[in-house]
Design a protein around this motif. Structure first.
Motif, PDB file in Angstrom:
ATOM      1  N   GLU A   9     -26.587 108.218  67.733  1.00 53.11           N
ATOM      2  CA  GLU A   9     -26.093 108.747  68.543  1.00 53.11           C
ATOM      3  C   GLU A   9     -26.716 109.030  70.156  1.00 53.11           C
ATOM      4  N   SER A  10     -27.064 109.935  69.981  1.00 52.20           N
ATOM      5  CA  SER A  10     -28.479 109.498  70.943  1.00 52.20           C
ATOM      6  C   SER A  10     -28.679 108.323  71.023  1.00 52.20           C
ATOM      7  N   LEU A  11     -29.326 106.866  70.778  1.00 50.91           N
ATOM      8  CA  LEU A  11     -29.447 105.681  70.622  1.00 50.91           C
ATOM      9  C   LEU A  11     -28.600 105.440  71.166  1.00 50.91           C
ATOM     10  N   VAL A  12     -27.261 105.372  71.163  1.00 53.12           N
ATOM     11  CA  VAL A  12     -26.143 104.608  71.840  1.00 53.12           C
ATOM     12  C   VAL A  12     -25.867 105.671  73.304  1.00 53.12           C
ATOM     13  N   GLU A  13     -25.970 107.021  73.222  1.00 54.89           N
ATOM     14  CA  GLU A  13     -26.192 107.870  74.493  1.00 54.89           C
ATOM     15  C   GLU A  13     -26.433 107.117  75.189  1.00 54.89           C
ATOM     16  N   GLY A  14     -27.384 106.985  74.646  1.00 58.39           N
ATOM     17  CA  GLY A  14     -29.028 106.208  75.643  1.00 58.39           C
ATOM     18  C   GLY A  14     -28.733 104.955  76.620  1.00 58.39           C
ATOM     19  N   LEU A  15     -27.941 104.652  75.610  1.00 55.63           N
ATOM     20  CA  LEU A  15     -28.035 103.118  75.988  1.00 55.63           C
ATOM     21  C   LEU A  15     -26.898 103.177  76.802  1.00 55.63           C
ATOM     22  N   GLY A  16     -25.855 103.773  76.949  1.00 51.39           N
ATOM     23  CA  GLY A  16     -24.917 104.311  78.116  1.00 51.39           C
ATOM     24  C   GLY A  16     -24.165 103.082  77.623  1.00 51.39           C
ATOM     25  N   GLU A  17     -22.652 103.055  78.848  1.00 55.67           N
ATOM     26  CA  GLU A  17     -21.405 102.112  78.682  1.00 55.67           C
ATOM     27  C   GLU A  17     -22.440 101.135  78.698  1.00 55.67           C
ATOM     28  N   GLY A  18     -21.754  99.620  78.619  1.00 55.64           N
ATOM     29  CA  GLY A  18     -21.380  98.509  78.571  1.00 55.64           C
ATOM     30  C   GLY A  18     -21.851  97.823  77.540  1.00 55.64           C
ATOM     31  N   GLY A  19     -22.766  96.523  77.330  1.00 55.34           N
ATOM     32  CA  GLY A  19     -23.390  96.455  76.658  1.00 55.34           C
ATOM     33  C   GLY A  19     -22.621  94.902  76.562  1.00 55.34           C
ATOM     34  N   PRO A  20     -23.550  93.534  75.652  1.00 52.43           N
ATOM     35  CA  PRO A  20     -23.445  94.363  73.995  1.00 52.43           C
ATOM     36  C   PRO A  20     -24.908  94.192  75.130  1.00 52.43           C
ATOM     37  N   PHE A  21     -26.511  94.986  74.078  1.00 53.17           N
ATOM     38  CA  PHE A  21     -27.137  96.189  73.827  1.00 53.17           C
ATOM     39  C   PHE A  21     -27.732  95.458  72.634  1.00 53.17           C
ATOM     40  N   ASN A  22     -29.399  94.941  72.934  1.00 56.70           N
ATOM     41  CA  ASN A  22     -30.395  93.975  72.136  1.00 56.70           C
ATOM     42  C   ASN A  22     -31.347  95.211  70.738  1.00 56.70           C
ATOM     43  N   ILE A  23     -30.865  95.630  69.915  1.00 49.26           N
ATOM     44  CA  ILE A  23     -31.462  96.654  69.432  1.00 49.26           C
ATOM     45  C   ILE A  23     -32.228  96.028  68.126  1.00 49.26           C
ATOM     46  N   GLU A  24     -33.096  96.969  68.013  1.00 51.31           N
ATOM     47  CA  GLU A  24     -33.913  96.916  66.531  1.00 51.31           C
ATOM     48  C   GLU A  24     -33.781  98.439  66.224  1.00 51.31           C
ATOM     49  N   LEU A  25     -33.654  97.677  64.364  1.00 50.46           N
ATOM     50  CA  LEU A  25     -34.028  99.173  63.583  1.00 50.46           C
ATOM     51  C   LEU A  25     -35.046  99.374  62.419  1.00 50.46           C
ATOM     52  N   PHE A  26     -35.592 100.375  62.712  1.00 46.52           N
ATOM     53  CA  PHE A  26     -36.801 101.149  61.878  1.00 46.52           C
ATOM     54  C   PHE A  26     -36.145 101.777  60.857  1.00 46.52           C
ATOM     55  N   ALA A  27     -36.892 101.825  59.784  1.00 52.33           N
ATOM     56  CA  ALA A  27     -36.324 102.770  58.762  1.00 52.33           C
ATOM     57  C   ALA A  27     -37.631 104.006  58.330  1.00 52.33           C
ATOM     58  N   GLY A  28     -38.209 104.340  57.033  1.00 47.89           N
ATOM     59  CA  GLY A  28     -39.291 105.088  56.752  1.00 47.89           C
ATOM     60  C   GLY A  28     -39.396 104.441  55.180  1.00 47.89           C
ATOM     61  N   SER A  29     -39.984 105.743  54.789  1.00 44.63           N
ATOM     62  CA  SER A  29     -40.557 104.989  53.649  1.00 44.63           C
ATOM     63  C   SER A  29     -39.639 105.089  52.334  1.00 44.63           C
ATOM     64  N   LEU A  30     -39.403 103.504  51.765  1.00 44.28           N
ATOM     65  CA  LEU A  30     -38.514 103.045  50.674  1.00 44.28           C
ATOM     66  C   LEU A  30     -39.163 104.094  49.350  1.00 44.28           C
ATOM     67  N   ASP A  31     -40.117 104.735  49.260  1.00 48.60           N
ATOM     68  CA  ASP A  31     -40.606 105.915  47.921  1.00 48.60           C
ATOM     69  C   ASP A  31     -40.065 107.029  48.465  1.00 48.60           C
ATOM     70  N   ASP A  32     -38.898 107.683  49.465  1.00 47.05           N
ATOM     71  CA  ASP A  32     -38.691 108.858  50.160  1.00 47.05           C
ATOM     72  C   ASP A  32     -37.157 108.778  50.238  1.00 47.05           C
ATOM     73  N   ASN A  33     -36.381 109.471  49.435  1.00 48.22           N
ATOM     74  CA  ASN A  33     -35.604 109.286  49.389  1.00 48.22           C
ATOM     75  C   ASN A  33     -35.564 109.843  50.829  1.00 48.22           C
ATOM     76  N   ASN A  34     -35.356 110.688  51.706  1.00 50.90           N
ATOM     77  CA  ASN A  34     -34.613 111.184  53.248  1.00 50.90           C
ATOM     78  C   ASN A  34     -34.796 109.622  53.519  1.00 50.90           C
ATOM     79  N   ALA A  35     -35.519 109.077  53.415  1.00 52.49           N
ATOM     80  CA  ALA A  35     -35.282 107.972  54.666  1.00 52.49           C
ATOM     81  C   ALA A  35     -33.937 106.689  54.495  1.00 52.49           C
ATOM     82  N   PHE A  36     -33.659 107.106  52.768  1.00 51.44           N
ATOM     83  CA  PHE A  36     -32.260 106.474  52.945  1.00 51.44           C
ATOM     84  C   PHE A  36     -31.047 107.064  53.552  1.00 51.44           C
ATOM     85  N   PHE A  37     -31.103 108.131  53.690  1.00 54.13           N
ATOM     86  CA  PHE A  37     -29.825 108.929  54.173  1.00 54.13           C
ATOM     87  C   PHE A  37     -30.140 108.768  55.629  1.00 54.13           C
ATOM     88  N   PHE A  38     -31.028 109.053  56.019  1.00 50.99           N
ATOM     89  CA  PHE A  38     -31.623 109.213  57.808  1.00 50.99           C
ATOM     90  C   PHE A  38     -30.767 107.447  57.920  1.00 50.99           C
TER      91      PHE A  38
END
Ligand code: BGC
Length: 368
Positions: free
Chosen positions: A148-177
């Motif tokens: 939500e903060s990413l979307v808020e920071g990007l603001g109105e309009g688009g299309p916007f180019n984004i890239e995604l990062f996730a955490g460590s796959l041996d950490d269950n939290n990474a999937f929830f995030f």
């Protein structure tokens, strides 16, 4: 007592044993100074775990308990060995934040055999029935808040180019995030508002082993060369942790994003984060990083202490979630704490007024 707790107590009563997490820890009536709590933390490379360890230790010591606090340097065998040692040295309760959530089964079996309750701290320990309680933050909500903060920071309009990062796959939290974040981002990807130009949208493609800053920096560098060498720009980056965000920001700065001394620069993309680490809070104050998610580790430590005391009193700790955290063997009764998004606008109210960081620390970007 929760229905699940009651059921567990019944089963234990039926077995006549003093199994971990059972209604009798065997410690009722012992003075706190005769009881030792083993606290196993993953690493000291990130501030939050240092704060977690210190907070748990301080709060337990204030109540008179002995504390055996160990950090495992993000090394799985070291953590296994430290937990083994806590058990052989007679710990009465274990509080564990695992490096690899699946790697502690034999230690947890030994703990259960010795009647030692195990509290999984922040990260869920998986594939073991011998996890008695889980204290954490609302991890899905963390991902939602990041997106939500990413979307808020990007603001109105688009299309916007984004890239995604996730955490460590041996950490269950990474999937929830990641799942929390994608619940917000996927509809916007589907309708074309957001474009993941690299095409890398699976958690396996975007994960960062052991949450390492350098790994994230390297991947961002690779993305910039492979995907953004055609004059296009990155508008936003979903980053799940401040350490990764700093690596990502370094890669972006090296490629000419953000203000430079000669002024001729591409605006810095919107970069999210997590943990309100002091170096990142300063970057947010300086409008380099856009946001972080504040998780008050003092509150998490307090919940761990409350849960430990409940077990020592022969009770079940009170859960506020008995549905979401299935560790592969059972749903672990959990206590989830709320989280708060921090941008430049609320550093003062969220972090300074609450006493988490001082104004001087925010100014210098260094913990005192
Ligand atoms: C924690 C996050 C942290 C990450 C990296 C996760 O398990 O929940 O707060 O950013 O590990 O240390």
């Amino acid at each position: 007592m929760t229905a699940l707790g009651a059921a567990a107590a019944l089963v234990l009563a039926a077995c006549g044993g003093e199994g971990a997490g059972g209604s009798s820890s065997g410690n009722e009536g012992s003075a706190p100074e005769d009881l030792t709590i083993g606290v196993s933390m993953p690493t000291q490379t990130s501030e939050r775990w240092i704060a977690d360890g210190e907070n748990v230790q301080e709060q337990l010591e204030e109540l008179g308990y002995e504390v055996d606090l160990q950090y495992a340097g993000d090394d799985i065998p070291t953590q296994s060995q430290q937990v083994d040692q806590m058990i052989t040295q007679g710990a009465d309760v274990l509080i564990i934040a695992a490096i690899d959530g699946t790697a502690l089964s034999s230690q947890l079996q030994a703990a259960a055999d010795a009647g030692i309750p195990v509290i999984s701290y922040d990260r869920l320990i998986r594939d073991s029935e011998n996890v008695d309680f889980y204290v954490t933050f609302d991890n899905f909500a963390v991902g939602v808040a990041q997106a939500e903060s990413l979307v808020e920071g990007l603001g109105e309009g688009g299309p916007f180019n984004i890239e995604l990062f996730a955490g460590s796959l041996d950490d269950n939290n990474a999937f929830f995030f990641f799942e929390g974040a994608m619940s917000v981002l996927q509809p916007l990807i589907d309708d074309g508002t957001l474009v993941v130009k690299s095409g890398q949208t699976d958690i396996e493609q975007v994960a960062t082993l052991r949450w390492q800053q350098e790994t994230a920096q390297k991947r961002m560098e690779d993305l910039l060369t492979s995907t953004y060498n055609d004059g296009s720009r990155v508008d936003g980056v979903l980053s799940p942790y401040d350490g990764l965000s700093r690596g990502i920001i370094t890669a972006l700065q090296n490629a000419g994003y953000g203000p430079t001394t000669d002024g001729g620069a591409q605006p810095m993309p919107i970069v999210t984060g997590q943990d309100a680490e002091i170096a990142s809070v300063k970057l947010i104050a300086d409008s380099v990083q856009y946001s972080t998610i504040f998780k008050d580790t003092r509150d998490l430590a307090e919940q761990a202490v409350i849960a430990a005391e409940a077990f020592l009193d022969g009770d079940e700790p009170e859960a506020n979630n008995t549905e979401d955290y299935d560790n592969g063997v059972k749903v672990v009764p959990s206590f989830l704490l709320p989280v708060e998004t921090v941008t430049a606008d609320n550093i003062q109210t969220a972090l300074v007024d609450s006493g988490y960081w001082t104004a001087e620390e925010v100014e210098s970007g260094q913990a005192e």
